[in-house]
Structures are given as C-alpha cells and as structure tokens.
Design an enzyme around this catalytic site. Structure first.
Site, PDB file in Angstrom:
ATOM      1  N   LYS A  94       0.842  -1.204   0.000  1.00  0.00           N
ATOM      2  CA  LYS A  94       0.000   0.000   0.000  1.00  0.00           C
ATOM      3  C   LYS A  94       0.869   1.243   0.000  1.00  0.00           C
ATOM      4  O   LYS A  94       0.629   2.184  -0.754  1.00  0.00           O
ATOM      5  CB  LYS A  94      -0.925   0.005   1.224  1.00  0.00           C
ATOM      6  CG  LYS A  94      -2.099  -0.952   1.093  1.00  0.00           C
ATOM      7  CD  LYS A  94      -2.838  -1.105   2.405  1.00  0.00           C
ATOM      8  CE  LYS A  94      -3.859  -2.235   2.287  1.00  0.00           C
ATOM      9  NZ  LYS A  94      -4.348  -2.721   3.570  1.00  0.00           N
ATOM     10  N   GLN A 121      -5.031  -1.389   9.561  1.00  0.00           N
ATOM     11  CA  GLN A 121      -4.998  -2.745   9.005  1.00  0.00           C
ATOM     12  C   GLN A 121      -5.644  -3.740   9.969  1.00  0.00           C
ATOM     13  O   GLN A 121      -5.325  -3.768  11.156  1.00  0.00           O
ATOM     14  CB  GLN A 121      -3.533  -3.147   8.714  1.00  0.00           C
ATOM     15  CG  GLN A 121      -3.362  -4.484   8.045  1.00  0.00           C
ATOM     16  CD  GLN A 121      -3.867  -4.520   6.606  1.00  0.00           C
ATOM     17  OE1 GLN A 121      -3.888  -3.513   5.904  1.00  0.00           O
ATOM     18  NE2 GLN A 121      -4.308  -5.679   6.161  1.00  0.00           N
ATOM     19  N   ASP A 155     -11.337   3.002   3.931  1.00  0.00           N
ATOM     20  CA  ASP A 155     -11.745   1.593   3.926  1.00  0.00           C
ATOM     21  C   ASP A 155     -13.258   1.458   3.783  1.00  0.00           C
ATOM     22  O   ASP A 155     -13.758   0.381   3.444  1.00  0.00           O
ATOM     23  CB  ASP A 155     -11.364   0.942   5.266  1.00  0.00           C
ATOM     24  CG  ASP A 155     -10.192  -0.004   5.155  1.00  0.00           C
ATOM     25  OD1 ASP A 155      -9.994  -0.571   4.069  1.00  0.00           O
ATOM     26  OD2 ASP A 155      -9.498  -0.167   6.174  1.00  0.00           O
TER      27      ASP A 155
HETATM   28  N1  GUN Z   1      -7.377  -6.729   6.205  1.00  0.00           N
HETATM   29  C1  GUN Z   1      -7.710  -7.491   5.133  1.00  0.00           C
HETATM   30  N2  GUN Z   1      -8.338  -6.747   4.206  1.00  0.00           N
HETATM   31  C2  GUN Z   1      -8.409  -5.490   4.705  1.00  0.00           C
HETATM   32  C3  GUN Z   1      -8.925  -4.274   4.201  1.00  0.00           C
HETATM   33  O1  GUN Z   1      -9.497  -4.188   3.098  1.00  0.00           O
HETATM   34  N3  GUN Z   1      -8.782  -3.196   5.011  1.00  0.00           N
HETATM   35  C4  GUN Z   1      -8.191  -3.278   6.231  1.00  0.00           C
HETATM   36  N4  GUN Z   1      -8.116  -2.156   6.970  1.00  0.00           N
HETATM   37  N5  GUN Z   1      -7.691  -4.385   6.725  1.00  0.00           N
HETATM   38  C5  GUN Z   1      -7.800  -5.483   5.961  1.00  0.00           C
END
Ligand code: GUN
Length: 294
Positions: free
Chosen positions: A54, A98, A121
């Site tokens: 990311k 996350q 998100d």
């Molecule tokens: N963990 C797995 N997929 C995601 C996601 O799309 N966003 C976040 N914040 N954590 C994750």
C-alpha cells in the site's frame, strides 16, 4: 477453457495510472497532495506485505504516504491516540487501520473513532449506512474493485441474479449492498445456506468470499456466468511447495463460466488501486473541490 479471463492486474494498472494523473492535476491546479496513513499493529506477516504494498503504490501515485507501526502489545488507548492524531492532521486525507487487530484492541471502537470523511476503507457505520441508502459514501475497496470489473465486463447489471457467498463486513455485506444499488437481485449465501450448489447455480454473477480454498466447484456455476473470486488461500502442493488459490476451483469453473477472475491477478490488485482512488475522492471532498476528470 471457455471463460474470458478478467485481468485484474491490467485493470488495476489502468486505475492507478488514472489516479496518478488526478494527483498531478490536483497538485498543479489546487496545491493539494492527497495523503494516506496506514496503521499496522503487530507483525502479522500477511499484513506486513499488504501494508508495504500500500505504501509503495501510494508513493508511486504521487501521494503522501505515512506508515505507523505499533507493537503487538499496544493498548486500545495507544491505537486510539494514533487515530485521533491522524484525524486532526490536515495533510492526511485517508486513514486505514490494518485488520485484524490484536485481541486486546476493540476493532469496532477503533473503526468508529476514524473520521468518516477519512475512512478510505469504508468500514465506519456512517459510510455503511450512507452507502446503503444511496448517499455519497466511502465504499470498501475490495467490493468496489469487484463491481468495477463486473461493470467493465457486463455493462449494465440491472436485473441480473447475483449470489454473494460470504457475509463478512469487509466483503460480503458491502458487495451485496453495491450489487443491490445496481438493481441486481441479490442473494447472500453463507455457511448455513441450504443446498449452496443449487443457490450458486442460479447466479448470473457469482462472488466468492468465504476463505475456503477451491470450495466452489465447476458444476456449481451457471453456464456463461461471471465469477468473481475474492479468496486468497495458500495451500500446499504435492511436491511440498505452496501456491495461492481462490475460493473457486478455477480449472473446473473456467470451463463453464462466461468470465472469471484468476487468483492471483484478479481481485487482489484491484483492492489497492481502489484504495488509492478512494484517497483521491476523500481528499477532494475534504477540500470541497470536484474530482479532476483525466
Ligand atoms: N485486512 C484485510 N483486508 C483489509 C482491508 O481491506 N482493510 C483493512 N483495513 N484491513 C484489511
């Protein structure tokens, strides 16, 4: 093989390129550099890889990237303090914490503390609710990426039967909500669904998000259906090495489907591309300017 393979990698590259152009325009015309902060608590190996990717993609798109790492033993108050600092930082337009978080941290309380305008998100209940009633909202990245691929492949989705297998807050529920907003007839199937193969066979659009390797077999797929495989499962092969597979048995389903996403190279790359797109959207909304057309 009869199915068209939906190339998520190439599609994601085109989305990232568009985002990069938007960022350049915002910087030149508005003096605005979108900023994304990613918070990682602990050392989960898969999360470490995601967070690194990311950060890299954010920088490649010309945006500001901030990565905040906390120990696995971090308290709820420590995580909340980071979220509050980022909420107040005018150079940060998107905040992603996350998941999963360690047990001592209340996930819902942390998601609830993120300023909904910075919730790239789309997990905050305000964004969930706004999306459900058709108001402008931040939309979760994985379902958004799936929808973009479906619209690219099929055009208008109105009236199609969509079956979403999986009812998670991250994928299943928002995916169903997005498909309903496109006037699909939506079924959410899950572990308690009776005769799941028969339910799946009714789907013009079949989205698999259950986290069970190759659970969905070829004879569960309606001939010509569009199959979107959200699963990423690492399994051991006969030679002891490992490989990634989806929730759909690709070799079987690709003989029946009209179109199908591969794993890897399908949904996965679209998630990060949509995160970057959401960050630009969030930055523009916070600055009160229109998203640049490129
Ligand atoms: N963990 C797995 N997929 C995601 C996601 O799309 N966003 C976040 N914040 N954590 C994750």
């Amino acid at each position: 093989m009869t199915a068209d393979i939906i190339d998520g990698k190439a599609f994601a590259a085109s989305v990232r390129e568009r985002v990069g152009k938007q960022v350049a325009k915002l910087q030149a015309e508005n003096g605005l550099t979108p900023g994304l902060a990613v918070v990682l608590v602990g050392e989960d190996p898969a999360s470490l890889v995601y967070v690194r990717n990311k950060g890299k993609s954010t920088q490649e798109a010309g945006m500001k990237s901030e990565e905040i790492r906390l120990e696995a033993s971090a308290s709820q108050e420590e995580v909340l303090a980071v979220v509050n600092r980022l909420n107040a930082d005018p150079t940060i337009h998107g905040i992603l914490v996350q998941l999963p978080l360690p047990d001592q941290v209340d996930e819902m309380a942390i998601l609830d503390a993120i300023n909904p305008e910075k919730d790239v998100d789309g997990f905050h209940v305000i964004n969930t609710g706004r999306q459900a009633v058709g108001l402008p909202a931040m939309v979760p990245c994985t379902p958004l990426g799936c929808l973009m691929m479906l619209q690219d492949k099929l055009g208008d989705l109105s009236g199609l039967n969509a079956v979403v297998v999986g009812r998670s807050n991250i994928v299943g529920k928002p995916m169903a909500s997005l498909l309903l907003a496109q006037s699909c007839t939506v079924t959410i199937a899950h572990s308690r669904t009776r005769d799941l193969p028969a339910v799946c066979r009714g789907a013009d659009i079949l989205v698999a998000a259950v986290g069970r390797p190759e659970m969905i077999r070829g004879d569960w797929v309606k001939p010509g259906a569009a199959v979107i495989d959200v699963g990423i499962n690492r399994i051991e092969k006969e030679d002891g090495k490992t490989k990634l597979v989806g929730d759909v048995c690709f070799s079987e389903a690709s003989e029946v489907a009209g179109a199908i996403t591969p794993v890897p190279g399908g949904v996965g790359p679209m998630t990060i591309a949509c995160l970057l797109a959401n960050t630009v959207t969030a930055a523009c909304r916070q600055a009160g300017i229109e998203e640049p057309a490129v």
